[in-house]
Design an enzyme around this catalytic site. Structure first.
Site, PDB file in Angstrom:
ATOM      1  N   LYS A  15       0.800  -1.219   0.000  1.00  0.00           N
ATOM      2  CA  LYS A  15       0.000   0.000   0.000  1.00  0.00           C
ATOM      3  C   LYS A  15       0.842   1.283   0.000  1.00  0.00           C
ATOM      4  O   LYS A  15       0.544   2.229  -0.718  1.00  0.00           O
ATOM      5  CB  LYS A  15      -0.839   0.019   1.285  1.00  0.00           C
ATOM      6  CG  LYS A  15      -2.302  -0.015   1.072  1.00  0.00           C
ATOM      7  CD  LYS A  15      -3.080  -0.096   2.397  1.00  0.00           C
ATOM      8  CE  LYS A  15      -2.289  -0.350   3.634  1.00  0.00           C
ATOM      9  NZ  LYS A  15      -2.683   0.495   4.754  1.00  0.00           N
ATOM     10  N   ARG A  88      -9.747   1.702   9.731  1.00  0.00           N
ATOM     11  CA  ARG A  88      -9.224   0.365   9.991  1.00  0.00           C
ATOM     12  C   ARG A  88     -10.335  -0.622  10.339  1.00  0.00           C
ATOM     13  O   ARG A  88     -10.121  -1.818  10.348  1.00  0.00           O
ATOM     14  CB  ARG A  88      -8.297   0.395  11.218  1.00  0.00           C
ATOM     15  CG  ARG A  88      -6.904   0.798  10.930  1.00  0.00           C
ATOM     16  CD  ARG A  88      -6.076   0.663  12.202  1.00  0.00           C
ATOM     17  NE  ARG A  88      -4.912   1.520  12.136  1.00  0.00           N
ATOM     18  CZ  ARG A  88      -3.817   1.224  11.456  1.00  0.00           C
ATOM     19  NH1 ARG A  88      -3.736   0.075  10.823  1.00  0.00           N
ATOM     20  NH2 ARG A  88      -2.812   2.058  11.416  1.00  0.00           N
ATOM     21  N   ARG A 125      11.709 -10.847   6.098  1.00  0.00           N
ATOM     22  CA  ARG A 125      12.196  -9.503   5.803  1.00  0.00           C
ATOM     23  C   ARG A 125      13.376  -9.149   6.719  1.00  0.00           C
ATOM     24  O   ARG A 125      13.356  -9.427   7.911  1.00  0.00           O
ATOM     25  CB  ARG A 125      11.043  -8.511   6.018  1.00  0.00           C
ATOM     26  CG  ARG A 125      11.398  -7.077   5.710  1.00  0.00           C
ATOM     27  CD  ARG A 125      10.173  -6.239   5.511  1.00  0.00           C
ATOM     28  NE  ARG A 125       9.383  -6.087   6.748  1.00  0.00           N
ATOM     29  CZ  ARG A 125       8.288  -5.345   6.831  1.00  0.00           C
ATOM     30  NH1 ARG A 125       7.847  -4.703   5.771  1.00  0.00           N
ATOM     31  NH2 ARG A 125       7.619  -5.249   7.954  1.00  0.00           N
ATOM     32  N   ARG A 159      12.990  -6.925  12.080  1.00  0.00           N
ATOM     33  CA  ARG A 159      12.256  -6.012  12.941  1.00  0.00           C
ATOM     34  C   ARG A 159      11.588  -6.786  14.061  1.00  0.00           C
ATOM     35  O   ARG A 159      11.125  -7.897  13.849  1.00  0.00           O
ATOM     36  CB  ARG A 159      11.198  -5.257  12.125  1.00  0.00           C
ATOM     37  CG  ARG A 159      11.763  -4.027  11.468  1.00  0.00           C
ATOM     38  CD  ARG A 159      10.782  -3.292  10.602  1.00  0.00           C
ATOM     39  NE  ARG A 159       9.376  -3.579  10.903  1.00  0.00           N
ATOM     40  CZ  ARG A 159       8.357  -2.997  10.275  1.00  0.00           C
ATOM     41  NH1 ARG A 159       8.596  -2.129   9.324  1.00  0.00           N
ATOM     42  NH2 ARG A 159       7.121  -3.301  10.577  1.00  0.00           N
ATOM     43  N   ARG A 170      -0.949 -10.608  14.131  1.00  0.00           N
ATOM     44  CA  ARG A 170      -1.272  -9.325  13.515  1.00  0.00           C
ATOM     45  C   ARG A 170      -2.160  -9.532  12.286  1.00  0.00           C
ATOM     46  O   ARG A 170      -3.139  -8.834  12.074  1.00  0.00           O
ATOM     47  CB  ARG A 170       0.039  -8.632  13.126  1.00  0.00           C
ATOM     48  CG  ARG A 170      -0.105  -7.200  12.754  1.00  0.00           C
ATOM     49  CD  ARG A 170       1.210  -6.394  12.769  1.00  0.00           C
ATOM     50  NE  ARG A 170       2.441  -7.139  12.692  1.00  0.00           N
ATOM     51  CZ  ARG A 170       3.395  -6.932  11.769  1.00  0.00           C
ATOM     52  NH1 ARG A 170       3.228  -6.040  10.828  1.00  0.00           N
ATOM     53  NH2 ARG A 170       4.522  -7.610  11.798  1.00  0.00           N
TER      54      ARG A 170
END
Ligand SMILES: [Zn+2]
Length: 213
Positions: A15, A88, A125, A159, A170
């Protein structure tokens, strides 16, 4: 006048990249509620002071206050905005329509992506602590393991919130809260589902079609 655009998608669905292109190539104005909150506070306005005191108490800024903030900073008669990160959930989606968008043309775009694949991508990642370059151990691994291609630094880190358990939780929370939002926009004929696995150019092409049609 281009439609107001509501971007919906999981963290990591691409996004952010597309929002930046909508700004540079189609003259959209990107709305970040986080940035608006910070600038309202530093302006010292009455609203800003109120936001500051909510935050000082360690509370989350409530939806009505966010809407007040959006209303005082957005002019939908003269600008086309990208709403990204708000709404959201279904309550926020309805509030945004009732208070701000009203009769203005708007479209919602969902960055559709297989959430299991997305989880895999997020877990793999790695970010260079020294220069910020982002890698993916599956699709864009550094040429030498553990060494940044760009700056030769050796601090390629995961991260904190990209560990497996956090990512899965999540994405589950995301899925449960976004479903009613998608149904809401779909029932009004405002929803476009983009295939977010198409690569940056492919996704942008779909976005352009949505905006222009
Ligand atoms: Zn680096």
């Amino acid at each position: 006048m281009k439609p107001q655009l509501i971007l919906l998608g999981a963290p990591g669905s691409g996004k952010g990249t597309q929002a930046a292109r909508l700004v540079s190539e189609l003259s959209y104005t990107h709305i970040s509620t986080g940035e608006l909150l910070r600038s309202e506070i530093s302006s010292g306005s009455e609203l800003g002071n109120r936001v500051q005191s909510i935050m000082n108490e360690g509370k989350l800024v409530d939806d009505n206050t966010v809407l007040e903030l959006l209303s005082s900073n957005c002019d939908l008669d003269t600008n086309a905005y990208i709403f990204d990160g708000f709404p959201r959930n279904i309550e926020q989606a309805k509030l945004l329509d009732d208070v701000l968008i009203k009769e203005h043309a708007s479209k919602a775009v969902y960055f559709d992506i297989d959430l299991d694949k997305l989880a895999e991508r997020l877990i793999n990642r790695r970010t260079c602590d020294d220069c910020g370059e982002i890698y993916n151990l599956l699709s864009k691994a550094p040429k030498v393991e553990g060494v940044c291609d760009k700056c030769k630094g050796t601090n390629l880190a995961q991260r904190k919130d990209d560990n497996k358990e956090t990512v899965v939780t999540r994405l589950e929370v995301f899925k449960n809260t976004i479903e009613p939002v998608l149904e809401y926009y779909e029932s009004q004929g405002k929803l476009t589902r983009l295939d977010a696995s198409k690569g940056a150019d492919g996704v942008f092409e779909q976005l352009e079609n949505t905006v222009k049609n």
